[in-house]
Design a protein around this motif. Structure first.
Motif, PDB file in Angstrom:
ATOM      1  N   MET A   1       0.816  -1.215   0.000  1.00 37.40           N
ATOM      2  CA  MET A   1       0.000   0.000   0.000  1.00 37.40           C
ATOM      3  C   MET A   1       0.846   1.260   0.000  1.00 37.40           C
ATOM      4  O   MET A   1       0.291   2.357   0.072  1.00 37.40           O
ATOM      5  CB  MET A   1      -0.943  -0.027   1.217  1.00 37.40           C
ATOM      6  CG  MET A   1      -1.875  -1.220   1.145  1.00 37.40           C
ATOM      7  SD  MET A   1      -3.347  -1.071   2.149  1.00 37.40           S
ATOM      8  CE  MET A   1      -2.660  -0.841   3.760  1.00 37.40           C
ATOM      9  N   ALA A   2       2.132   1.118  -0.094  1.00 39.48           N
ATOM     10  CA  ALA A   2       3.002   2.293   0.012  1.00 39.48           C
ATOM     11  C   ALA A   2       2.676   3.365  -1.021  1.00 39.48           C
ATOM     12  O   ALA A   2       2.812   4.549  -0.745  1.00 39.48           O
ATOM     13  CB  ALA A   2       4.467   1.854  -0.118  1.00 39.48           C
ATOM     14  N   ASN A   3       2.264   2.954  -2.213  1.00 37.46           N
ATOM     15  CA  ASN A   3       2.007   3.936  -3.269  1.00 37.46           C
ATOM     16  C   ASN A   3       0.526   4.190  -3.489  1.00 37.46           C
ATOM     17  O   ASN A   3       0.147   4.734  -4.533  1.00 37.46           O
ATOM     18  CB  ASN A   3       2.654   3.458  -4.579  1.00 37.46           C
ATOM     19  CG  ASN A   3       4.165   3.485  -4.493  1.00 37.46           C
ATOM     20  OD1 ASN A   3       4.739   4.436  -3.999  1.00 37.46           O
ATOM     21  ND2 ASN A   3       4.801   2.416  -4.946  1.00 37.46           N
ATOM     22  N   ARG A   4      -0.288   3.834  -2.504  1.00 38.14           N
ATOM     23  CA  ARG A   4      -1.746   4.014  -2.632  1.00 38.14           C
ATOM     24  C   ARG A   4      -2.235   3.500  -3.983  1.00 38.14           C
ATOM     25  O   ARG A   4      -2.785   4.253  -4.795  1.00 38.14           O
ATOM     26  CB  ARG A   4      -2.125   5.486  -2.459  1.00 38.14           C
ATOM     27  CG  ARG A   4      -1.783   6.023  -1.080  1.00 38.14           C
ATOM     28  CD  ARG A   4      -2.264   7.457  -0.903  1.00 38.14           C
ATOM     29  NE  ARG A   4      -1.975   7.936   0.444  1.00 38.14           N
ATOM     30  CZ  ARG A   4      -0.817   8.467   0.823  1.00 38.14           C
ATOM     31  NH1 ARG A   4       0.161   8.614  -0.041  1.00 38.14           N
ATOM     32  NH2 ARG A   4      -0.644   8.862   2.077  1.00 38.14           N
ATOM     33  N   PRO A   5      -2.069   2.209  -4.248  1.00 43.02           N
ATOM     34  CA  PRO A   5      -2.426   1.678  -5.565  1.00 43.02           C
ATOM     35  C   PRO A   5      -3.940   1.654  -5.759  1.00 43.02           C
ATOM     36  O   PRO A   5      -4.695   1.575  -4.790  1.00 43.02           O
ATOM     37  CB  PRO A   5      -1.865   0.258  -5.521  1.00 43.02           C
ATOM     38  CG  PRO A   5      -1.873  -0.101  -4.063  1.00 43.02           C
ATOM     39  CD  PRO A   5      -1.618   1.155  -3.314  1.00 43.02           C
ATOM     40  N   SER A   6      -4.368   1.702  -7.022  1.00 45.87           N
ATOM     41  CA  SER A   6      -5.800   1.605  -7.291  1.00 45.87           C
ATOM     42  C   SER A   6      -6.304   0.222  -6.919  1.00 45.87           C
ATOM     43  O   SER A   6      -7.436   0.060  -6.486  1.00 45.87           O
ATOM     44  CB  SER A   6      -6.104   1.826  -8.780  1.00 45.87           C
ATOM     45  OG  SER A   6      -5.091   2.519  -9.413  1.00 45.87           O
ATOM     46  N   LEU A   7      -5.450  -0.787  -7.115  1.00 45.85           N
ATOM     47  CA  LEU A   7      -5.893  -2.160  -6.938  1.00 45.85           C
ATOM     48  C   LEU A   7      -4.906  -2.905  -6.061  1.00 45.85           C
ATOM     49  O   LEU A   7      -3.698  -2.850  -6.279  1.00 45.85           O
ATOM     50  CB  LEU A   7      -5.983  -2.840  -8.324  1.00 45.85           C
ATOM     51  CG  LEU A   7      -6.361  -4.316  -8.368  1.00 45.85           C
ATOM     52  CD1 LEU A   7      -7.753  -4.533  -7.791  1.00 45.85           C
ATOM     53  CD2 LEU A   7      -6.293  -4.825  -9.802  1.00 45.85           C
ATOM     54  N   LEU A   8      -5.436  -3.592  -5.052  1.00 44.64           N
ATOM     55  CA  LEU A   8      -4.599  -4.435  -4.200  1.00 44.64           C
ATOM     56  C   LEU A   8      -4.929  -5.887  -4.525  1.00 44.64           C
ATOM     57  O   LEU A   8      -6.086  -6.300  -4.446  1.00 44.64           O
ATOM     58  CB  LEU A   8      -4.894  -4.142  -2.732  1.00 44.64           C
ATOM     59  CG  LEU A   8      -4.033  -4.873  -1.697  1.00 44.64           C
ATOM     60  CD1 LEU A   8      -2.583  -4.422  -1.794  1.00 44.64           C
ATOM     61  CD2 LEU A   8      -4.544  -4.623  -0.292  1.00 44.64           C
TER      62      LEU A   8
ATOM     63  N   GLY B   1     -11.476   2.964   1.035  1.00 46.48           N
ATOM     64  CA  GLY B   1     -11.675   3.127  -0.403  1.00 46.48           C
ATOM     65  C   GLY B   1     -10.758   2.271  -1.267  1.00 46.48           C
ATOM     66  O   GLY B   1     -10.739   2.415  -2.485  1.00 46.48           O
ATOM     67  N   GLN B   2      -9.992   1.383  -0.649  1.00 46.01           N
ATOM     68  CA  GLN B   2      -9.070   0.557  -1.430  1.00 46.01           C
ATOM     69  C   GLN B   2      -9.835  -0.574  -2.132  1.00 46.01           C
ATOM     70  O   GLN B   2     -10.609  -1.278  -1.492  1.00 46.01           O
ATOM     71  CB  GLN B   2      -8.018  -0.033  -0.487  1.00 46.01           C
ATOM     72  CG  GLN B   2      -7.039  -0.978  -1.132  1.00 46.01           C
ATOM     73  CD  GLN B   2      -6.022  -0.236  -1.978  1.00 46.01           C
ATOM     74  OE1 GLN B   2      -5.297   0.614  -1.515  1.00 46.01           O
ATOM     75  NE2 GLN B   2      -6.007  -0.566  -3.245  1.00 46.01           N
ATOM     76  N   ALA B   3      -9.588  -0.746  -3.425  1.00 46.83           N
ATOM     77  CA  ALA B   3     -10.164  -1.892  -4.152  1.00 46.83           C
ATOM     78  C   ALA B   3      -9.265  -3.097  -3.916  1.00 46.83           C
ATOM     79  O   ALA B   3      -8.055  -2.976  -4.002  1.00 46.83           O
ATOM     80  CB  ALA B   3     -10.236  -1.594  -5.653  1.00 46.83           C
ATOM     81  N   ILE B   4      -9.884  -4.229  -3.592  1.00 44.80           N
ATOM     82  CA  ILE B   4      -9.089  -5.419  -3.272  1.00 44.80           C
ATOM     83  C   ILE B   4      -9.647  -6.608  -4.041  1.00 44.80           C
ATOM     84  O   ILE B   4     -10.860  -6.830  -4.081  1.00 44.80           O
ATOM     85  CB  ILE B   4      -9.161  -5.732  -1.759  1.00 44.80           C
ATOM     86  CG1 ILE B   4      -8.709  -4.522  -0.931  1.00 44.80           C
ATOM     87  CG2 ILE B   4      -8.277  -6.944  -1.428  1.00 44.80           C
ATOM     88  CD1 ILE B   4      -8.897  -4.702   0.571  1.00 44.80           C
ATOM     89  N   LEU B   5      -8.735  -7.377  -4.648  1.00 44.72           N
ATOM     90  CA  LEU B   5      -9.107  -8.668  -5.221  1.00 44.72           C
ATOM     91  C   LEU B   5      -8.305  -9.714  -4.457  1.00 44.72           C
ATOM     92  O   LEU B   5      -7.085  -9.728  -4.491  1.00 44.72           O
ATOM     93  CB  LEU B   5      -8.785  -8.727  -6.717  1.00 44.72           C
ATOM     94  CG  LEU B   5      -9.228  -9.995  -7.453  1.00 44.72           C
ATOM     95  CD1 LEU B   5     -10.755 -10.125  -7.432  1.00 44.72           C
ATOM     96  CD2 LEU B   5      -8.742 -10.005  -8.894  1.00 44.72           C
ATOM     97  N   LEU B   6      -9.022 -10.538  -3.714  1.00 35.62           N
ATOM     98  CA  LEU B   6      -8.365 -11.468  -2.806  1.00 35.62           C
ATOM     99  C   LEU B   6      -8.659 -12.883  -3.265  1.00 35.62           C
ATOM    100  O   LEU B   6      -9.767 -13.209  -3.673  1.00 35.62           O
ATOM    101  CB  LEU B   6      -8.888 -11.244  -1.381  1.00 35.62           C
ATOM    102  CG  LEU B   6      -8.385 -12.173  -0.272  1.00 35.62           C
ATOM    103  CD1 LEU B   6      -8.219 -11.383   1.022  1.00 35.62           C
ATOM    104  CD2 LEU B   6      -9.336 -13.325  -0.026  1.00 35.62           C
ATOM    105  N   VAL B   7      -7.655 -13.737  -3.198  1.00 34.75           N
ATOM    106  CA  VAL B   7      -7.797 -15.135  -3.611  1.00 34.75           C
ATOM    107  C   VAL B   7      -7.635 -16.012  -2.383  1.00 34.75           C
ATOM    108  O   VAL B   7      -6.716 -15.792  -1.583  1.00 34.75           O
ATOM    109  CB  VAL B   7      -6.726 -15.459  -4.681  1.00 34.75           C
ATOM    110  CG1 VAL B   7      -6.359 -16.933  -4.677  1.00 34.75           C
ATOM    111  CG2 VAL B   7      -7.192 -15.019  -6.046  1.00 34.75           C
ATOM    112  N   THR B   8      -8.526 -16.965  -2.177  1.00 36.65           N
ATOM    113  CA  THR B   8      -8.406 -17.835  -1.016  1.00 36.65           C
ATOM    114  C   THR B   8      -9.147 -19.140  -1.272  1.00 36.65           C
ATOM    115  O   THR B   8     -10.003 -19.221  -2.159  1.00 36.65           O
ATOM    116  CB  THR B   8      -8.981 -17.139   0.230  1.00 36.65           C
ATOM    117  OG1 THR B   8      -8.798 -17.987   1.373  1.00 36.65           O
ATOM    118  CG2 THR B   8     -10.466 -16.844   0.063  1.00 36.65           C
TER     119      THR B   8
END
Lengths: 763, 262
Positions: free
Chosen positions: B164-171, B199-206
């Motif tokens: 998250m260091a660069n405030r990415p659009s997508l995590l 407000g962070q968009a996250i795509l998580l795989v589990t």
């Protein structure tokens, strides 16, 4: 760029050992190459400094007494001429040895041209009429110092004069003793007359300065024409002196160059291995860096830049090392300025540039391949393979599973295994060749007759030749003796004089080692070394003409011999040739061939004893002794090569440990004990080391005999000289390498077992 | 092509991946269509071998697709070179992996700052951002520690800070709790929820349904295809008998889905 710099700093901190190894390898290679360039170029030459400081003469003439030297002054091109001084041959007697010297008369006020440079003590003065000043290299060779008392015997030994050393001085008149003989001693004119009252046995020494040093040869020709060749005893030019002062040791230079180049190749291999290995080990991290946003070009740049920094550090260390080692290896150079021991700039640039290019290429290729891989593909990479039939058979045969699995693991990754084996084999080839050189040097030292050296010379001293001959014949250790005369011949057109050897007679020639053709069997036949033939541009079967005391003598070269004396330039013939031609001949001395197994030093001291000290006994220096420096250089090169091999081995270890870590818990779950698991690691590195060094040793043994013969043949030491390294030394080297690999493997296996399973079981 | 795709953060169209090796072809993904809005938290769930990690890797350019389209912020990216992908990842995509993937020879602070520097921050900005993130994640005291000295949970938090260091659009998070104990897993999931709330968009795989339940939306993958894609609505306790009549739609367990397909 900031991110790249930060990663490089962190990585170098984390793998300090490897960084030091890479820099050390580069430093070793660069030092070896620079030293060899310096030696081959004759870089260490103090001549210029001495010549300028002493206002040296370009040409030195030894003229017969009574020659009118003034007429030379008016010759075109001659700008100055030193006042003629007297010179005579004498023998310097110390308690333990007799040394042939040349006494030169000089006044208390040093001359304008060719003034000796006092390095210790005082110059000649009338207050000390029996005072003498020795030339520095002569003093070193005979261990004489200021304050020593010596005796000077005249040529026939009839007069002995006690003198005292009052000072030591350097000169550009003559090359260093004992490369150029006889040694120089300066005395007052009165003392010279006391030592040698017979004016017929003195010569006039005149030094000339000329306007255009490049036309030295032309001026010499004019001088000889002016005064007549019969008046010219010998001529020496500044070029001859400069050349003889150059620490030009072509054999050593060639060996260093050969080893240096191969070491560079091996270093490139090792660095490819290191970089590929690190890419393999760090592939997950490199993939993650790509995930962070490093482009493939940045990854390549990062890895290459890191190695470039290490290479730069290594090159700086190598340059410093060469600067330090050159004078250290060859002793303090009298009159030499720091510039005279520097390596020529052109060669330095070539070597540095070549090393940088090689290392960067070695790094860039694996680094580029690392960047090219997609990050996930990199993360997934693992060794592929299957249990071979050989391995399954071995397991079924109940061979220890640790041995089987360890041996298999050594070759599971093909390319790294090949690189590691090559990285060990190439240095091993050179180490084996180096050991072969060493064995050859030992041979030469123990058995100098194999290179055609008589070891002991005996001048009549105060005896007659007949008396001396009888004494020598009676000695049980002397197998044969041959009468030898050193005759200085003036070579027309070549404008130099060379010292030739009349040894034995045509009926009973001195037993030189003949490489081709045959020995002289008739007057006017002569044999010569390759170096002399090259210097005159003639072959066996052709003719050389020279003037001896004004008498022309034409020699037909009938054979090529091997003799390392006089820098390898020897022309030899029977003493009857000079008599046949009517050329003047000095008394000479006897060259003795000792019975096998007799030590030269012991034989020499016994001869002195039985002759009551009247025989003028001397020892001929053995090239095996002088090449002590070569041994030191070989030793250092072997260390550098071993370091290169170690780098390859450590890389193989790192890769192996990484792979091993994945499997250790699985293997233990399958029933291997912790000891067996560790043993597998040790076996892996040991197998690689064994294969690598054995291949290298075998190749080295095959190559080394040919190589040494070729090198020594080129330098007049003779073919058939090469001896391969002894089986014991090679076996010992292999054992050291294999044991070292086993220890390294054991140490890393130990630290590895402390890792937690969870951390280790990666994707 | 404008079809409302411009408002989407991530869109895949017919995305496929076939692994080839030793004469064998293994299709990992077969024509997957996916859409993620800005600020959305989606979980991709499925058994081992369903292709979920492959989907995530391709979405972040860590692996090239065999066929199909990938759109990021309205820009088509599936054909980008590795270098272009790398530059894109610096500012727009953050990754968290199962096995922490920290640079082992750098400190915690360096790991976080490295990402910021890659994103174009100055040294001062990188330092400030690092201090801010580590404080938020409760790791302020561990700035100078080496990763090997941290617990699994702490390492994963550092990885999160780095991502998250660069405030990415997508995590993009690939099994972020897969290697953690339950307490650490809870902590990481809470952090993800907080980031999402910001407000962070996250795509998580589990593969873990409980982890997936932290997301707004769950996409089920099986054998390389999407078999379900539905918002995650947590059952609320009825406030009154009247509202209990409105039955919330609850996700069926995977086994039921399998029965449906027969």
């Amino acid at each position: 760029m900031r991110a790249i710099g930060r990663w490089i700093r962190a990585d170098m901190r984390a793998s300090v050992g490897q960084a030091i190894a890479v820099a050390g390898v580069v430093a070793g290679v660069v030092t070896a190459l620079l030293l060899s360039a310096g030696l081959l170029q004759g870089a260490t030459n103090p001549w210029q400094g001495l010549f300028t400081a002493s206002r040296g003469a370009h040409i030195w003439l030894h003229l017969a007494p009574g020659t009118d030297a003034d007429s030379i002054r008016s010759l075109p091109g001659v700008t100055a001429i030193s006042s003629p001084e007297e010179a005579t041959a004498a023998t310097m007697v110390q308690t333990w040895q007799r040394t042939r010297v040349e006494l030169r008369a000089m006044r208390p006020v040093p001359p304008a041209i060719g003034r000796p440079l006092l390095s210790s003590g005082r110059w000649l003065s009338r207050a000390v009429p029996a005072g003498v000043v020795l030339e520095v290299t002569l003093a070193e060779a005979v261990h004489a110092a200021v304050g020593d008392e010596l005796t000077l015997d005249n040529v026939d030994g009839s007069i002995a004069t006690r003198v005292r050393v009052v000072g030591l001085a350097e000169t550009a008149d003559q090359g260093f003793y004992p490369d150029q003989t006889p040694g120089l001693i300066w005395v007052l004119p009165g003392l010279l007359q006391r030592v040698e009252p017979d004016a017929g046995r003195t010569q006039k020494v005149v030094g000339l300065q000329i306007a255009n040093p490049a036309r030295t040869g032309f001026v010499v020709q004019e001088v000889v024409t002016q005064v007549g060749s019969s008046a010219v005893g010998s001529v020496s030019t500044w070029q001859q002196v400069k050349q003889s002062m150059a620490r030009r040791n072509p054999l050593l230079g060639l060996v260093l160059a050969l080893f240096g180049l191969v070491a560079l190749g091996a270093a490139v291999l090792a660095i490819i291995n290191v970089t590929s290995g690190r890419v393999l080990v760090q592939h997950a991290e490199l993939g993650m860096l790509q995930a962070l946003g490093f482009t493939p070009a940045q990854l390549t740049l990062m890895l290459t830049a890191e190695h470039a920094l290490l290479t730069a550090a290594g090159i700086v260390a190598g340059l410093l090392g060469a600067r330090l080692l050159m004078p250290l290896l060859f002793g303090a150079v009298p009159g030499g300025s720091p510039a005279s021991v520097a390596v020529p700039a052109g060669w330095s640039a070539l070597i540095v540039g070549g090393t940088v290019a090689s290392v960067l290429l070695a790094t860039a290729v694996p680094a580029w391949r690392a960047g090219r891989a997609w990050p996930v593909a990199a993360v997934r990479a693992g060794p592929r393979g299957h249990l071979s039939r050989l391995a399954t058979t071995a397991m079924a045969a109940r061979l220890p599973p640790a041995m089987v699995l360890g041996s298999r693991a050594a070759f599971v990754r093909r390319m790294p295994a090949v690189l590691t084996v090559a990285g060990l084999a190439v240095p091993m080839v050179m180490i084996t060749i180096g050991l072969g050189f060493w064995a050859t040097l030992d041979d030469v030292r123990a058995n100098p007759a194999s290179v055609g050296l008589a070891t002991v010379t005996a001048g009549p001293g105060s005896l007659t030749m007949a008396q001396a001959a009888r004494l020598i014949a009676a000695d049980r250790d002397v197998q044969a003796s041959y009468r030898c005369v050193q005759a200085v011949g003036l070579v027309p057109g070549e404008t130099t004089t060379i010292t030739t050897l009349a040894m034995g007679t045509s009926r009973r020639p001195y037993p030189f080692v003949v490489a081709s053709g045959h020995l002289y069997h008739a007057p006017e036949q002569a044999v010569a070394t390759q170096a002399l033939l090259d210097a005159f541009g003639v072959h066996v079967g052709q003719f050389i003409q020279m003037y001896f005391g004004g008498v022309p003598v034409t020699f037909r070269i009938v054979g090529r011999i091997i003799d390392p004396q006089y820098g390898g330039e020897v022309l030899a013939y029977g003493t009857d040739t000079l008599a046949y031609e009517g050329a003047p001949m000095a008394t000479g001395f006897y060259s003795l061939v000792l019975r096998p197994g007799v030590q030269p030093a012991a034989a020499a001291s016994r001869l002195r004893q039985i002759s009551g000290g009247r025989l003028d006994v001397g020892l001929v220096s053995n090239p095996g002794d002088q090449l002590g420096v070569l041994r030191a250089a070989l030793g250092a090169l072997i260390v550098v090569l071993a370091l290169i091999a170690l780098t390859s081995l450590l890389t193989a270890l790192r890769v192996g440990i990484r792979d091993h870590q994945r499997d250790v818990w699985v293997l233990r779950a399958m029933g291997l004990t912790p000891v067996q698991v560790k043993t597998a690691v040790v076996v892996r590195t040991t197998v690689l080391a064994l294969v690598g060094v054995t291949v290298g040793a075998a190749a080295g043994r095959v190559v080394s005999s040919y190589l040494i013969s070729a090198v020594s043949q080129a330098y007049g030491l003779g073919a058939g000289l090469g001896r391969a390294a002894s089986a014991e030394s090679v076996a010992a080297t292999i054992a050291v390498a294999v044991i070292g690999a086993a220890v390294a493997g054991a140490l890393s296996a130990r630290t590895d077992s402390q890792n937690q399973a969870a951390v280790v079981l990666g994707p | 092509m404008t079809n409302g795709a411009d408002t989407l953060l991530l869109r895949t169209v017919g995305l496929s991946k076939i692994f080839r090796g030793d004469g064998v072809s293994v299709p990992a993904l077969r024509g997957v269509d996916l859409a993620l809005h800005p600020g959305e938290f989606a979980a991709v769930i499925g058994p081992s071998g369903s292709g979920k990690s492959t989907l995530l890797h391709m979405a972040g350019g860590l692996e090239p697709p065999t066929s199909g389209e990938i759109w990021l912020n309205g820009q088509r990216v599936d054909g980008l070179s590795q270098a272009r992908w790398a530059k894109l990842r610096r500012r727009h995509i953050g990754f968290v992996f199962q096995f922490f993937n920290l640079v082992s020879n750098m400190t915690v602070a360096d790991n976080v700052e490295l990402a910021a520097l890659m994103g174009g921050a100055t040294r001062r900005q990188a330092r400030h951002r690092r201090e801010e993130l580590l404080a938020e994640l409760g790791l302020a005291g561990k700035a100078d520690a080496a990763p090997a000295r941290l617990s699994g949970g702490e390492q994963q938090r550092v990885a999160l800070a780095r991502a998250m260091a660069n405030r990415p659009s997508l995590l993009l998070a690939d099994e972020p709790t897969g290697n953690l104990d339950s307490a650490a897993s809870q902590a990481v999931l809470r952090l993800l929820a907080t980031a999402h709330a910001d407000g962070q968009a996250i795509l998580l795989v589990t593969h873990d349904a409980r982890v997936a339940s932290a997301a707004d939306r769950v996409i089920s993958l099986f054998d390389g295809t999407v078999i379900d894609d539905a918002p995650m609505v947590l059952p609320r306790l009825p406030a009154s008998p009247e509202t209990s009549a409105a039955r919330p739609r609850v996700r069926a367990p995977l086994s039921d889905v399998l029965k449906l397909r027969g």
